[in-house]
Write an enzyme that holds these catalytic residues in place. Structure first.
Site, mmCIF file in Angstrom:
data_model
loop_
_atom_site.group_PDB
_atom_site.id
_atom_site.type_symbol
_atom_site.label_atom_id
_atom_site.label_comp_id
_atom_site.label_asym_id
_atom_site.label_seq_id
_atom_site.Cartn_x
_atom_site.Cartn_y
_atom_site.Cartn_z
ATOM 1 N N GLU A 16 0.815 -1.214 0.000
ATOM 2 C CA GLU A 16 0.000 0.000 0.000
ATOM 3 C C GLU A 16 0.855 1.273 0.000
ATOM 4 O OE1 GLU A 16 -3.684 -0.562 2.605
ATOM 5 O OE2 GLU A 16 -2.344 -2.149 3.294
ATOM 6 N N SER A 178 -6.484 -2.286 1.959
ATOM 7 C CA SER A 178 -6.810 -1.702 0.656
ATOM 8 C C SER A 178 -7.216 -2.764 -0.361
ATOM 9 C CB SER A 178 -5.641 -0.873 0.112
ATOM 10 O OG SER A 178 -5.442 0.274 0.891
ATOM 11 N N GLU A 208 -13.956 -15.592 3.835
ATOM 12 C CA GLU A 208 -15.184 -15.038 4.399
ATOM 13 C C GLU A 208 -16.380 -15.326 3.502
ATOM 14 O OE1 GLU A 208 -14.520 -11.169 7.030
ATOM 15 O OE2 GLU A 208 -13.860 -10.888 4.966
ATOM 16 N N SER A 212 -24.807 -10.366 1.649
ATOM 17 C CA SER A 212 -25.681 -9.532 0.839
ATOM 18 C C SER A 212 -26.182 -8.391 1.719
ATOM 19 C CB SER A 212 -26.867 -10.356 0.304
ATOM 20 O OG SER A 212 -27.730 -9.532 -0.453
ATOM 21 N N GLY A 213 -25.609 -7.238 1.518
ATOM 22 C CA GLY A 213 -25.985 -6.104 2.354
ATOM 23 C C GLY A 213 -25.271 -4.849 1.919
ATOM 24 N N ARG A 214 -25.517 -3.807 2.648
ATOM 25 C CA ARG A 214 -24.921 -2.509 2.347
ATOM 26 C C ARG A 214 -23.577 -2.367 3.071
ATOM 27 N NH1 ARG A 214 -29.753 1.566 3.765
ATOM 28 N NH2 ARG A 214 -28.266 3.102 2.914
ATOM 29 N N GLU A 215 -22.618 -1.733 2.414
ATOM 30 C CA GLU A 215 -21.297 -1.527 3.013
ATOM 31 C C GLU A 215 -21.275 -0.144 3.659
ATOM 32 O OE1 GLU A 215 -17.802 -2.715 0.970
ATOM 33 O OE2 GLU A 215 -18.886 -4.074 -0.361
ATOM 34 N N SER A 313 -11.072 8.917 0.180
ATOM 35 C CA SER A 313 -11.170 8.139 1.417
ATOM 36 C C SER A 313 -12.331 8.611 2.276
ATOM 37 C CB SER A 313 -9.865 8.243 2.215
ATOM 38 O OG SER A 313 -8.799 7.653 1.516
#
EC number: 6.3.2.4
Length: 351
Positions: A16, A178, A208, A212-215, A313
């Protein structure tokens, strides 16, 4: 806050490195002329370059590096010579290995120099996604279902993994950031290469279950009494939030800050963010990343102890939308570093 001598530490020997330079440019701009700033750039091969009034990001070394103004010049310093610079505080903007994992924190701690961000143990624990998940589990904080694979052990088959985890699966190095080294796997034939990629970056790999969902992300700031920002959401137009989505392709994702959430859900996310931050022993700052499912479950994905400070960011943007401009946040981070250092200096070390 009085005028201070701030060491801005960036670059580093990590995947990174480029992101660190972008972050450091924004931190340097936010510091303005309120303090004397010495830029300390760690090259990809481990050299430490020091200069006053640094201008960051010139193309002078392997695509990205640092140049310094003529009056400051650029000089090489040994890491052990850092203490001779007379710094009041160090602001590490080092992402990933050798910067976010407790190594630099331990080094600065040994030198007795105050520094921004969590201390050694919290940095190391949060960097290692497996360790972080196990600590959060012990604290009763829900996260995403997972499995752990070690380089010296047998690699499980796709069929074995999917008996426990619902695909898509995300195969990632335990110690990375990242989205480096991460592969999305939906079929058995892609699993072996995904392991190969992840093991290039670490000896331990996390698998992992895709959620299914929102971040949703939350910025946290503070020592003993941390505060959480308004939540923000990453809305994807790409398949998932990979390195390109974060830093290179402006059309692959967008930020929505504050996130469009019911007030109760937003407050719950902020509460869990602070709980996770405390459970892992964080101080100074961190960004806590969540999945929020359609059924209303709030799951901690991971915690980043030195989150990105680039123009794309979330950490600075979320505080901006909470009413704290980034220069104010930077000053508060320095204040918190000095306060922790003074608190810890009072700790008794004799019987």
């Amino acid at each position: 806050m009085p005028d201070l001598h701030v060491g801005l530490l960036y670059g580093g020997q990590s995947a990174e490195h480029d992101v660190s330079i972008l972050s450091a440019k924004n931190v340097r701009a936010a510091l303005g002329d309120r303090h004397r700033v010495t830029a300390i750039y760690i090259t990809r091969d481990g050299r430490w370059l020091v200069g006053d009034s640094a201008r960051l990001g010139a193309d002078t070394e392997a695509g990205t590096a640092a140049t310094f103004t003529p009056e400051g010049g650029a000089s090489t310093v040994s890491a052990s010579g850092l203490g001779a610079l007379g710094l009041d505080v160090v602001f590490p903007v080092l992402h990933g290995h050798n910067g976010e994992d407790g190594t630099i924190q331990g080094f600065l701690h040994t030198l007795g120099i105050p520094f921004v961000g969590p201390d050694v143990l919290a940095s190391a624990a949060c960097m290692d996604k497996v360790v972080a998940k196990r600590i959060l589990e012990a604290a009763g904080i829900p996260g995403t279902p997972y499995a752990v694979v070690h380089a010296h052990g047998e690699r499980p088959s796709f069929e074995t993994l999917t008996q426990r985890l619902t695909p898509p699966l995300f195969v990632k190095p335990a110690n990375s950031g990242s989205s480096v080294g991460i592969t999305r796997v939906t079929e058995a034939g892609a699993l072996s290469e995904a392991f190969d990629v992840a093991f290039r970056y670490d000896k331990t790999v996390l698998v992992e279950q895709g959620v299914s969902g929102r971040e949703i992300e939350v910025a946290v700031l503070g020592n003993e009494r941390p505060e959480a920002s308004v939540p923000g959401e990453i809305v994807l137009t790409s398949e998932y939030y990979d390195y390109d989505s974060k830093y290179e392709d402006p059309d692959a994702s967008r930020m929505e800050v504050p996130a469009d959430l019911h007030d109760d859900v937003a407050e719950r996310i902020r509460e869990v963010a602070v709980e996770a931050y405390a459970a892992l022993g964080c101080e100074g700052l961190s960004r806590v990343d969540f999945f929020v499912t359609g059924g209303g479950d709030v799951l901690v994905n991971e915690i980043n102890t030195i989150p990105g400070f680039t123009a794309r960011s979330m950490y600075p943007v979320m505080w901006e939308q909470t009413g704290r401009p980034f220069p104010d946040v930077v000053d508060e981070l320095i204040r918190l570093a000095l306060a922790r250092h003074e608190r810890d200096r009072q700790r008794k070390t004799t019987r």
